[in-house]
Design a protein around this motif. Structure first.
Motif, short mmCIF file in Angstrom:
data_model
loop_
_atom_site.label_atom_id
_atom_site.label_comp_id
_atom_site.label_asym_id
_atom_site.label_seq_id
_atom_site.Cartn_x
_atom_site.Cartn_y
_atom_site.Cartn_z
N ARG A 444 0.82 -1.21 0.00
CA ARG A 444 0.00 0.00 0.00
C ARG A 444 0.85 1.26 0.00
NH1 ARG A 444 -3.79 -1.66 4.99
NH2 ARG A 444 -1.69 -2.19 5.74
N GLU A 445 2.13 1.11 0.34
CA GLU A 445 3.05 2.26 0.35
C GLU A 445 3.89 2.33 -0.93
OE1 GLU A 445 5.37 1.75 3.85
OE2 GLU A 445 3.64 1.90 5.22
N PHE A 446 3.56 1.47 -1.89
CA PHE A 446 4.36 1.37 -3.11
C PHE A 446 3.51 1.63 -4.35
CE2 PHE A 446 7.06 -0.51 -0.07
CZ PHE A 446 8.34 -0.58 -0.59
N SER A 447 4.21 2.00 -5.42
CA SER A 447 3.58 2.12 -6.74
C SER A 447 3.97 0.91 -7.58
CB SER A 447 4.06 3.39 -7.45
OG SER A 447 3.66 4.55 -6.75
N ILE A 448 3.01 0.38 -8.33
CA ILE A 448 3.31 -0.69 -9.27
C ILE A 448 3.89 -0.07 -10.54
CG2 ILE A 448 2.33 -2.51 -10.73
CD1 ILE A 448 2.32 -3.33 -7.85
N MET A 449 5.01 -0.60 -11.00
CA MET A 449 5.59 -0.12 -12.25
C MET A 449 5.62 -1.28 -13.25
SD MET A 449 9.25 1.69 -13.10
CE MET A 449 8.77 3.23 -12.32
N PRO A 450 4.64 -1.33 -14.15
CA PRO A 450 4.61 -2.40 -15.15
C PRO A 450 5.37 -1.99 -16.40
CG PRO A 450 2.59 -1.14 -15.28
CD PRO A 450 3.45 -0.46 -14.25
N PHE A 451 6.21 -2.87 -16.89
CA PHE A 451 6.87 -2.60 -18.17
C PHE A 451 7.14 -3.91 -18.87
CE2 PHE A 451 10.04 -2.26 -14.76
CZ PHE A 451 11.00 -3.19 -15.14
N GLY A 452 7.92 -3.88 -19.93
CA GLY A 452 7.97 -5.00 -20.85
C GLY A 452 6.84 -4.78 -21.85
N GLY A 453 6.88 -5.49 -22.96
CA GLY A 453 5.89 -5.28 -24.00
C GLY A 453 4.46 -5.46 -23.54
N ALA A 454 4.23 -6.37 -22.56
CA ALA A 454 2.87 -6.65 -22.10
C ALA A 454 2.52 -5.96 -20.80
CB ALA A 454 2.69 -8.16 -21.95
N GLY A 455 3.49 -5.37 -20.11
CA GLY A 455 3.29 -4.85 -18.76
C GLY A 455 2.15 -3.86 -18.57
N PRO A 456 2.10 -2.75 -19.33
CA PRO A 456 1.10 -1.72 -19.07
C PRO A 456 -0.34 -2.16 -19.30
CG PRO A 456 2.95 -0.81 -20.31
CD PRO A 456 3.11 -2.30 -20.31
N LEU A 457 -0.56 -3.29 -19.94
CA LEU A 457 -1.92 -3.81 -20.08
C LEU A 457 -2.41 -4.40 -18.76
CD1 LEU A 457 -1.67 -5.57 -23.56
CD2 LEU A 457 -3.22 -3.68 -22.99
N HIS A 458 -1.50 -4.76 -17.87
CA HIS A 458 -1.86 -5.44 -16.62
C HIS A 458 -1.67 -4.55 -15.39
CE1 HIS A 458 -1.97 -9.48 -18.57
NE2 HIS A 458 -1.06 -8.92 -19.36
N GLY A 459 -1.10 -3.36 -15.55
CA GLY A 459 -0.68 -2.55 -14.42
C GLY A 459 -1.78 -2.24 -13.43
N VAL A 460 -2.92 -1.73 -13.89
CA VAL A 460 -3.99 -1.34 -12.97
C VAL A 460 -4.57 -2.56 -12.25
CG1 VAL A 460 -6.28 -0.31 -12.82
CG2 VAL A 460 -4.53 0.77 -14.23
N ALA A 461 -4.76 -3.65 -12.96
CA ALA A 461 -5.30 -4.86 -12.33
C ALA A 461 -4.38 -5.35 -11.21
CB ALA A 461 -5.49 -5.96 -13.37
N LEU A 462 -3.07 -5.28 -11.42
CA LEU A 462 -2.13 -5.71 -10.39
C LEU A 462 -2.13 -4.74 -9.21
CD1 LEU A 462 0.86 -6.86 -12.64
CD2 LEU A 462 -0.81 -8.30 -11.45
N ALA A 463 -2.25 -3.43 -9.50
CA ALA A 463 -2.31 -2.45 -8.42
C ALA A 463 -3.56 -2.67 -7.57
CB ALA A 463 -2.31 -1.04 -9.01
N GLU A 464 -4.69 -3.00 -8.21
CA GLU A 464 -5.92 -3.29 -7.46
C GLU A 464 -5.74 -4.54 -6.60
OE1 GLU A 464 -8.95 -3.59 -10.41
OE2 GLU A 464 -9.38 -1.44 -10.42
#
Length: 692
Positions: A444-464
């Motif tokens: 809860r004190e961190f930000s999720i940083m998604p990257f790689g070719g597929a990362g930003p498609l999953h970022g919000v779901a992982l943060a939730e």
């Protein structure tokens, strides 16, 4: 000065070039049969894009998965081992620790997939005694020659030499190597005292065996790449990313390929830490999602963590080499969705890779992958992949999901595709928890940083899933690992075992410590000198690895300035107590502290890639970046008309409300309903709930 970072993944090879004309990004398919072919083509392509001649490139930094893939695929070299009489089965016995203590049916990797087969482990007479390293029984040199004759007969060209207590005295190992090279001049030889000059015979032998197992193929690849680049007119220095986050030379990595077992993922973590700094967000959880795997690392306060040596396992085998702390799972864009014999629904760890790739590639693949599910849901636009350079066939994706998942499970194609995404997101969330919550870190004190070719498609779901603060999408998500390669320093490490009870130490013990420190400093200095680094730019740090007397493993502690003596040994002990308190929540300030190993780390700073800031918003509508609108299905099952924006045309301060999709050449970013994406100063993006 032109510099290139090249990161080779299981599906694509990513490149970044920094030169006088600016920063350029490029992506080409990975050539799995010989990765160097794709690397050379990528270098040529990015040079054309930047309008420079390949000869102008002064340095290439390369992150490779060659050694890693060998361990995953179990196709390393056939090895022979020469070891101390009576200890032939150390590699088989291992430790009392087992993967599943209470199961009668579990796999023991060091037994089911041995690095050296038992018939190829030859024991010879020799004996060195602790604690002084005195020779009790001389080396039986004829037995070593006989072992070489057997290896020649069996066609073995990679030899491991591991003797008991060689970390106290390596004379027998060095002499055995001389004999092996006399008998087998072309052999690839690894000494345990060269790659892991520390106590614990099983881990030391395993590290040496792994080095010889991956060594010949890795060395051939690195030298072949160097030669191909020169044939292509690239005469620059080639540097290789190491598992510890530093870079080294081709020759050094060819001799000790265990240093680069986590070469590829390490670049992503370094790049993620730098992106967090650019966004003003020090607490980051990086999730590097490529075509084959997802690599997760937690970066508290902007500091990249190095894994504890007791946890550094590769394909089930202990390897005593410094590695960035990360977790890798088989979850990526190419991960195959399938139904097992019992009717259970799985995604991964098997991947379609780049050949044949997902069904939508039209290269013969018929199994549905995560990428195919994204296309079915409308989150990936088939005509926009890699900026339109990669044409995808949505009909093939629909067919694969329908035939292999939807129809057997009696559900709609849309629900099957949503199921694929939910399963792979859950797999990644479990990996994030193992690298954060399980280690006392609150996501809860961190930000999720998604990257790689597929990362930003999953970022919000992982943060939730993790209740993270928000999502930070890097400037070039699909190229972040390559960018990280141009943000790291040269680095070399050497160790020496010096076992001393610090509070009981006298002049003789302090002399041993100080002599070892001087030797280690000279060793790393010689490597930096050989790399052409001026002495003024060299930085050498010596660390003490200590434990409480009788404890199982060590922690790193700070060494005092100048020689160690009775007056300043408390610097080491106090640092150890503090580290123990931080890692375990308690310490014993009055207990004896035992020095086990000294480690010297030599580094030299290199120029870092500078990402330019973008123009601030001029107050105009974000419609300037609008491309088109298409229906898209989100995790809640709703299908909404969703605008697509050209991410490169957004300005700093622009806010894009969801639902929306941000397009760029190397990645696609999903902004679900109820979220807003704000463009930051460098072109990176912060996604957060509306009103948060």
């Amino acid at each position: 000065m032109a510099r290139i970072g090249v990161d080779v993944g299981g599906t694509n090879t990513d490149l970044v070039l920094e030169c006088g004309q600016g920063v350029f990004y490029h992506k080409v398919p990975t050539t799995l049969k010989n990765q160097s072919i794709g690397v050379v083509e990528g270098v040529r392509g990015i040079c054309r894009k930047a309008g420079i001649d390949p000869a102008e490139v002064e340095m290439i930094v390369h992150g490779t998965t060659t050694a890693t893939n060998i361990t995953i695929e179990h196709n390393g070299s056939e090895c022979g081992m020469i070891t101390t009489h009576g200890f032939r089965d150390i590699l088989h016995i291992g430790r009392h620790k087992r993967p599943c203590n209470f199961s009668l049916h579990f796999d023991v990797p060091w037994q089911s997939q041995p690095l050296v087969k038992r018939r190829n482990r030859i024991a010879v007479r020799e004996r060195i005694l602790p604690p002084t390293g005195e020779i009790a029984e001389p080396l039986d040199e004829q037995a070593v020659r006989d072992a070489c004759a057997l290896f020649r007969k069996r066609g073995i060209g990679s030899v491991v030499i591991g003797f008991m207590f060689a970390f106290l005295n390596d004379a027998h190992e060095r002499r055995a190597k001389e004999i092996v090279l006399e008998e087998m001049p072309d052999a690839y030889v690894t000494l345990s005292s060269e790659v892991a000059n520390v106590m614990r015979e099983y881990e030391r032998f395993s590290t040496a065996a792994m080095n010889s197992y991956v060594g010949p193929k890795t060395a051939r690849y690195l030298r072949d790449l160097d030669a191909r680049l020169r044939e292509a007119g690239v005469t620059s220095k080639l540097r290789i990313m190491q598992s510890n986050g530093g870079v080294s030379t081709v020759d050094a990595c060819a001799r000790r390929p265990i240093r680069i077992l986590m070469s590829g993922p390490a670049g992503g973590v370094i790049g993620g830490a730098s992106e967090g700094e650019m966004a003003g967000t020090p607490n980051i959880i990086t999730v590097d999602i490529g075509g084959t795997s997802a690599d997760v690392s937690t970066i508290p306060g902007g500091a990249v963590k190095i894994m504890n040596p007791r946890d550094t396992y590769v394909s089930g085998h202990p390897v005593l080499t410094p590695m960035i702390d990360l977790v890798t799972i088989g979850a990526g864009g190419g991960s195959v969705a399938h139904i097992d014999e019992a009717g259970a629904f799985h995604v991964g760890p098997r991947s379609a890779g780049s050949e044949p790739g997902p069904a939508c590639y039209g290269r013969g693949g018929t199994e549905p992958t995560v990428t195919d599910a994204q296309i079915v849901l409308g989150r990936l636009d088939p005509d926009m992949a890699l900026g339109g350079d990669l044409k995808l066939d949505p009909a093939l994706s629909f067919k694969a999901v329908e035939e292999r998942i939807a129809r057997p499970l009696g559900m709609s194609v849309k629900d099957a595709a949503l199921g694929i995404i939910r399963i792979v997101n859950n797999n990644m969330a479990l990996a994030i928890r193992s690298n954060s919550v399980a280690r006392g870190i609150d996501p809860r004190e961190f930000s999720i940083m998604p990257f790689g070719g597929a990362g930003p498609l999953h970022g919000v779901a992982l943060a939730e899933a993790m209740s993270a603060r928000d999502v930070i999408v890097p400037v070039a998500p699909g190229i972040t690992a390559a960018v990280g390669l141009l943000k790291t320093d040269l680095q070399y490490e050497h160790t020496e075992a010096v076992i001393v009870e610090l509070m009981k130490a006298g002049p003789a013990e302090f002399q041993r410590i100080n002599t070892a420190v001087a030797n280690l400093r000279a060793a790393v200095q010689a490597e930096l000198d050989g790399d052409g680094i001026p002495r003024a730019q060299q930085e050498i740090t010596v660390l003490a690895e200590c434990r409480y007397h009788g404890q199982g493993f060590e922690l790193r502690a700070t060494m005092p300035e100048g020689p160690v003596g009775a007056e300043n040994r408390h610097v080491i002990t106090d640092s150890f107590h503090d580290q123990h308190q931080q890692d375990y929540g308690y310490s014993y300030r009055d207990a004896e502290v035992e020095l086990i190993t000294l480690r010297a780390i030599g580094s030299a700073s290199v120029p870092r890639i500078e990402i330019p800031k973008i123009a601030p918003t001029d107050g105009s509508s974000i419609d300037r970046a609008l491309m088109f609108v298409r229906p898209t299905t989100f995790d809640d099952g709703r299908t909404l008309e969703t605008p697509r924006y050209d991410r490169g045309r957004l300005m700093a301060g622009d806010q894009v409300p969801g639902p929306a999709i941000l397009h760029q050449h190397n990645a696609t970013t999903l902004v679900p309903p109820g979220y807003v994406a704000e463009t930051l100063d460098y072109g990176n993006t912060r996604i957060r709930p509306i009103g948060a």
